[in-house]
Design an enzyme around this catalytic site. Structure first.
Site, PDB file in Angstrom:
ATOM      1  N   CYS A  65      -2.789  -1.771  -5.785  1.00  0.00           N
ATOM      2  CA  CYS A  65      -3.559  -0.548  -5.898  1.00  0.00           C
ATOM      3  C   CYS A  65      -3.154   0.605  -6.328  1.00  0.00           C
ATOM      4  O   CYS A  65      -3.221   1.157  -7.584  1.00  0.00           O
ATOM      5  CB  CYS A  65      -3.602   0.367  -4.245  1.00  0.00           C
ATOM      6  SG  CYS A  65      -4.789  -0.057  -3.187  1.00  0.00           S
ATOM      7  N   GLY A  92      -3.218  -1.606   1.936  1.00  0.00           N
ATOM      8  CA  GLY A  92      -3.041  -0.785   2.399  1.00  0.00           C
ATOM      9  C   GLY A  92      -2.127   0.361   1.962  1.00  0.00           C
ATOM     10  O   GLY A  92      -1.880   0.364   0.634  1.00  0.00           O
ATOM     11  N   GLN A 102       1.103   0.969   1.624  1.00  0.00           N
ATOM     12  CA  GLN A 102       2.229   0.505   0.129  1.00  0.00           C
ATOM     13  C   GLN A 102       1.156  -0.553  -0.480  1.00  0.00           C
ATOM     14  O   GLN A 102       2.401  -1.314  -0.820  1.00  0.00           O
ATOM     15  CB  GLN A 102       3.365  -0.077   0.774  1.00  0.00           C
ATOM     16  CG  GLN A 102       4.219   1.363   1.195  1.00  0.00           C
ATOM     17  CD  GLN A 102       4.688   2.551   0.090  1.00  0.00           C
ATOM     18  OE1 GLN A 102       5.041   1.849  -1.190  1.00  0.00           O
ATOM     19  NE2 GLN A 102       5.493   3.668   0.472  1.00  0.00           N
ATOM     20  N   SER A 103       0.612  -0.671  -0.476  1.00  0.00           N
ATOM     21  CA  SER A 103      -0.130  -1.722  -1.011  1.00  0.00           C
ATOM     22  C   SER A 103       0.696  -1.747  -3.124  1.00  0.00           C
ATOM     23  O   SER A 103      -0.002  -0.696  -4.133  1.00  0.00           O
ATOM     24  CB  SER A 103      -1.818  -1.196  -1.916  1.00  0.00           C
ATOM     25  OG  SER A 103      -2.314  -2.192  -2.705  1.00  0.00           O
ATOM     26  N   ASN A 104       0.665  -2.341  -3.044  1.00  0.00           N
ATOM     27  CA  ASN A 104       1.429  -2.897  -4.794  1.00  0.00           C
ATOM     28  C   ASN A 104      -0.206  -3.563  -5.429  1.00  0.00           C
ATOM     29  O   ASN A 104       0.191  -2.654  -6.711  1.00  0.00           O
ATOM     30  CB  ASN A 104       2.095  -4.522  -4.954  1.00  0.00           C
ATOM     31  CG  ASN A 104       3.366  -4.412  -3.771  1.00  0.00           C
ATOM     32  OD1 ASN A 104       4.307  -3.337  -3.975  1.00  0.00           O
ATOM     33  ND2 ASN A 104       3.613  -5.388  -3.004  1.00  0.00           N
TER      34      ASN A 104
END
Ligand SMILES: *Cc1c(COP(=O)(O)O)cnc(C)c1O
Length: 416
Positions: free
Chosen positions: A110, A104, A106-108
């Site tokens: 990534c 997503g 706000q992917s932690n």
């Protein structure tokens, strides 16, 4: 070892309780990327003012927190770095020069992947799913902004590709990762290493087998200080953390080893995976698939049965993935106010809120006097995306006043 070289892999030896059941041991070793062991805290609830804390006191529940939000600095902190220790060791062994992953906006995952990749000399290529995909088009990529995780993705020079939630849903994350890999190979002569969403595959999930071994070494298992580990609660998003914790805790308590079971006096903790995006049935199947990928074989049960026996998946997605109710955000604020520990809105905060207000509250007596461990999986950068929604609560819990140092006597100013 005091000086660590992030890109130097070392041989991984699984705990003895895992080996007979999970035969597919990572062959390309592990990297030192996470700050381990993470602390295990027992919270002192006496000074707390919130209603959830009053409930725990009333029921005489001990609350422990395993601080996997502290696995790293801002760049690599959270649960994903444990999986990346295995995944990136594999990428280096395969002589790749970049990683491709997806998540997503706000992917932690990534963000941690991008930073960890740079730490070991790899480039990061991220596919981010965002409703803004059509409104933020090149060449004005700076319009994509710098909120929360995105700032860190960009600080380490990730190349970001966007897609809409619809495209993501129709094509699937694995196909998108594969297509980007093909493109990078064919058009940019890169040698990319694909990492699935959340780093959740058979290899990455060893990170949480390793984490369970770490917890077992911290938890008082014997002697006068012996404690029973009754309930373990955590957020479940892509499923790899749940796979490692479910399989790890079951096996560490002797699910496949009679002698070990006796040593632990037959007490196996109840594992509560609180799903924040998909249904419980989806997670049971997914975790069983991961078990199979890890080479699961057990004398009396299939992976599917084993997972259902040793884990409860709860539906905790509320309004939907990454959407927060005012109550959830108030809970995150009150938890921080009471404990000094900041949860995140998308995973840890939502999961613990759901567990305390639904699961525990509906069956209070079952939890009386028990030891409950919450596994904090990180993610605080996601709070920046909720700033606007947090303001009204913060105005009450954390007011700001102007000092009246020259005694002007203006309304609302504070004279000291
Ligand atoms: C990804 C994530 C989770 C969920 O872990 P999975 O292994 O994807 O299920 C939980 N908490 C935080 C903060 C995360 O970033």
């Amino acid at each position: 070892m005091s000086i660590q070289v992030p890109s130097q892999s070392f041989k991984y030896t699984p705990p003895s309780w895992a080996q007979p059941v999970l035969s597919k041991v990572p062959s390309n070793g592990r990297l030192h990327l996470a700050n381990l062991p993470t602390p295990l805290y027992k919270l002192d609830l006496t000074s707390h003012t919130s209603s959830w804390s009053a409930l725990l006191r009333e029921l005489n529940i001990n609350l422990f927190v395993k601080r996997d939000d502290m696995t790293g600095g801002v760049e690599t902190g959270g649960n994903k770095i444990r999986k990346l220790e295995f995944l990136l060791a594999d990428a280096l062994a395969q002589k790749c020069d970049a990683v491709v992953t997806i998540g997503g906006e706000q992917s932690n995952h990534c963000r941690a992947t991008a930073a960890a990749a740079r730490m070991v000399g790899l480039q990061a290529r991220l596919i981010l799913r965002t409703k803004r995909a059509n409104s933020v088009m090149p060449p004005e990529s700076s319009e994509f902004g710098t909120t929360g995780n995105i700032l860190f993705d960009r600080m380490v020079g990730s190349r970001i590709y966007t897609c809409t939630p619809g495209e993501y849903g129709r094509l699937g994350s694995n196909a998108l990762v594969q297509r980007l890999c093909t493109y990078l190979k064919g058009n940019l002569e890169e040698k990319p290493y694909p990492i699935p969403v959340g780093g959740s595959n058979g290899l990455g999930s060893w990170g949480y087998i390793n984490a369970v071994e770490e917890l077992m070494n911290q938890w008082p298992n014997s002697g006068d200080e012996k404690l029973s580990l009754d309930h373990v609660v955590f957020a479940c998003g892509s499923g790899g953390t749940a796979a490692g914790i479910c399989l790890g805790l079951a096996l560490a308590h002797g699910a496949a080893d009679e002698a070990l079971r006796e040593k632990r006096s037959g007490e196996t903790p109840s594992v509560h995976a609180v799903g924040v995006c998909d249904s419980p049935d989806y997670f049971y199947d997914f975790v069983a698939d991961i078990a199979d990928e890890m080479g699961f074989s057990h004398s009396s049960s299939s992976s599917k049965d084993f997972v259902r026996q040793h884990m409860v998946a709860h539906q905790g997605k509320g309004l939907g993935y990454a959407a927060s109710t005012p109550e959830e955000l108030e809970f995150v604020t009150s938890f921080a106010l009471d404990t000094g520990i900041v949860l995140d809105p998308v995973y840890s905060g939502k999961a613990l809120f759901h567990f305390l207000t639904e699961v525990l509250l509906k069956d209070k007596e079952a939890y009386r006097g028990k030891n409950l461990l919450f596994w904090h999986t990180g993610g605080a950068l996601g709070l920046y995306d909720k700033e606007a929604d947090l303001l009204s609560t913060l105005a009450k819990t954390a007011p700001v006043a102007r000092l009246d140092v020259y005694e002007k006597g203006q309304d609302g100013m504070v004279t000291i």
